[in-house]
Every structure is written in structure tokens, then in C-alpha cells.
Scaffold this active site. Sequence first.
Site, PDB file in Angstrom:
ATOM      1  N   ARG A  62      -0.961 -11.238  -6.472  1.00 28.59           N
ATOM      2  CA  ARG A  62      -2.379 -11.182  -6.123  1.00 28.59           C
ATOM      3  C   ARG A  62      -3.097 -10.287  -7.130  1.00 28.59           C
ATOM      4  O   ARG A  62      -2.470  -9.583  -7.920  1.00 28.59           O
ATOM      5  CB  ARG A  62      -2.558 -10.604  -4.723  1.00 28.59           C
ATOM      6  CG  ARG A  62      -1.896  -9.241  -4.569  1.00 28.59           C
ATOM      7  CD  ARG A  62      -2.164  -8.623  -3.216  1.00 28.59           C
ATOM      8  NE  ARG A  62      -1.360  -7.424  -2.976  1.00 28.59           N
ATOM      9  CZ  ARG A  62      -1.646  -6.220  -3.439  1.00 28.59           C
ATOM     10  NH1 ARG A  62      -2.711  -6.037  -4.201  1.00 28.59           N
ATOM     11  NH2 ARG A  62      -0.866  -5.188  -3.161  1.00 28.59           N
ATOM     12  N   GLY A 119       0.784  -1.227   0.000  1.00 28.71           N
ATOM     13  CA  GLY A 119       0.000   0.000   0.000  1.00 28.71           C
ATOM     14  C   GLY A 119       0.814   1.275   0.000  1.00 28.71           C
ATOM     15  O   GLY A 119       0.315   2.332   0.401  1.00 28.71           O
ATOM     16  N   SER A 120       2.084   1.209  -0.444  1.00 30.69           N
ATOM     17  CA  SER A 120       2.983   2.372  -0.477  1.00 30.69           C
ATOM     18  C   SER A 120       3.292   2.934   0.907  1.00 30.69           C
ATOM     19  O   SER A 120       3.777   4.051   1.037  1.00 30.69           O
ATOM     20  CB  SER A 120       2.407   3.499  -1.354  1.00 30.69           C
ATOM     21  OG  SER A 120       2.299   3.073  -2.692  1.00 30.69           O
TER      22      SER A 120
END
Length: 417
Positions: A285, A161-162
Site C-alpha cells: 500500500r 503501525g508497529s
Amino acid sequence: MAQRVLILIEGSKTGNGLLYVQAAQSLGLRPITLSTDPASYEYLGTEGLESIHVDTDNLEALIHVCSRLRSTYDIAGVTGFPSPGESVLATVGKLCGYFGLPGPNPTSIEQCYDKFTQRQLLAEAGVPIPAYRLAANAGDVKRATAEIGLPVILKPAVGNGSSGVRLCRTVDEVAEHTTHLLGGSHNWRSSPRRILVEEFAQGPLYGAQIMGNEVIGICAADFGPPPHFVYREFTFPAPLAAEEHERIVKVALSSLQALGLGWGPTSIELRWTKRGPVVIEVNPRLAGTPDPQLVHLAYGVDLVTEHVRLVIGDEWSSRKLHAHTAAARILVPDRDGTLDWTDGPSRAAAIPGVAEVKLYVKPKTPIVRKGDDRDWVGYVIASSPSLAQTEAILQSAVDLIGWSITPFPTMIRPEWH
């Protein structure tokens, strides 16, 4: 005959969780979520979905719960989400192996989860990547920066998610972010604390969405302003020349081979640099919202449903039904404070060509930006037969959405006498 169920490990607070539930139900499956904190996924309560509290970091506990469920149900498949971390996906692979169900290779997932190991395997296979070094302390970071040359990107070696990812253009910025990462300010999800120092690969950003060994679609993407890397826009398909498309596909498939992937969905982030396509990150994913919705609108391929088919051992299809342009704009606040009100989502959703408008936040919610994907407060999705038309529809919709944020009161430091 026992009812067939799909086991979902953890969920998704703002992403694909509900999409997987709906896909399972459309295929006649009963979705059951296993989570450390089921209450954290709002849709489980809203939709009245079945969930079981269990420590999803504990493989033995998961095996015990699934074994108990098997006495009542026919477990058709197991899948999960990278929440709170990518390690959940490796656990899914181990569960599938234990119960003899179709699933990903957990070793391959773990190799991707560690960004340093991922970089090593890609480099050994000759896949183009940015220059990189691994650092365990401030001295390592300083030396690595000198070897690579400014600007550099600092990021945790494990994470998603950074979170904790920052562009550093000066020595002072490197030192400041190193202190943030190593000094306890960053919420580390693994130990020991290790930092990846990377060359800043500059050029247009693209994302490849893959199922199995087939590239389903390539999007053009864009981040908000540096030094953070918060996504702002996605467009499928990316406006690429045939030769550019072919080169990205070739690099993407080489990445799969290097990392031992090729079962199920993979999402690859790339930059088009002076060297051509360079791999920034491989995620084993399906990409989160809004990518699955955009792929469905652009090509007619429902990646979530096809993934569920694969998980339960059914035949899946990547056949494209049409060729449209679909784009999403991410809504991100420009300041911290308390959200007073929002306006316009219903008017925006009524515009022809707008597929979805989503706001995650409600009035009186405190907004504290973190410089990663947690800053998202919503998104708008639009599609049409052409890029120009889709962009115009998207902009019209975004222009109708507004909100007001009152800055937090400034703390007044008391005077000492």
C-alpha cells in the site's frame, strides 16, 4: 450520464484519507466512503462527505452496497486504507475483481499481511531478511530467542503501525513482552495469536516508495528511543551514494517479484546492515502521512493522485518535476497525562520553507502512550533545495512548538486494617 464515483473502503484517522478525497474531487470524481464506523473519521463530517455504514469485513455486504450504488452512479474505481487492519486491502482487491475494476491481487495482499508468510516468500526468493522464527507460546519464544541470539524483536505475526513490536535485549525482557502479547494485554486483530521472533537488524533505516514496478523515491528515516519503534523523522531523498541507491532499488524490486506485487503502491522498510540492505517489512500500500506529502515536495510526484488515476483505469505518470529535499519531524509526547495547552503551530507554519504543521490533539485530551504510531500527536514538514537548509528550517519550526502535559494523579492505595 451517471456521475462517476470513487469508492473508499474505510478511511484514515490521521493519514491519507482526506488526501484521497481531494485527489478524487480534483479528477472530477465523487468520493463515497464505506465504513464500519464513519463517525471515527473526523474529516468526513468536517468536509460534509458522503459515507455509508457497512461491515467492511463482510465482502457480501460490500458487494450488496456497491451493487446498489451502481444503479445510480458509475463506479469508476475502488480503493481503501489499512484501517483497522491490512485485511481491508485484500477485500478491496476482491471487490475490484468482482466488479471487473483495476485493483491489486488479493492473494498477494494476504501473503504480505501475514508477516511470517511474507518472510518465507522473501527467504525462498533469496531476498536478504533478518533471521526469524514463528512462535505460538512462551516455550517457542524462548527457544527461538536462544537460536537467534539476543537482542531480538518480538512482534505479532499480523498487525500494523508497529503495534506490539518491541526490542528485547535480555531474557527477562523477552519473557515480559511475551506475557504482554500472549496474556491478553495486547489488542490482537487476528486469531490464533502468533508471535514473530526476529534478529535485530542494526543499521541506518530507509524506506522505498514504489508505484507499480518503479521506485519513486527512497527516504532516510529514524525511530525514537528503544525498545519501541515509533517513527520520529523522514527525509526525501535519502543521502545515498549511487551504488547504495542502486542496491536498495534492486532489493526492493526483488521483494515485489517474490511477493507477487507490482500493481499500485508499495512501501518497503529496509535497514543497511553489514550485509547491505535487508528488508524489514513490505507493505502492499501507499505509506501513510507524511510520506506522500514529502514525495510530492521532493520530486513533484503526487502519489495519491497517480494512484487514483491507476485505480480508475487512467494513465498515470511518475515523471519527476524537480529535485528538492523534503523532511518531516513527528511530534511525540514524552509523558502520559492530560494535555493542558499547545502553542506555536501558527508561528511555525509561517516560517518560509515550512510546508505543513499538523497537530492531532486538542487541550484536555488524555495522553496515554502505547509505544506505536498511535503516539503521534502531530508533525512538521519542510522543504528546500538543499538538505542542510531543510534541516535548519525544520528545526526552527519544531523549536517554536510547545505543549504542557499534567501527569495523571497517582492512585493512592487504601490502607487495610
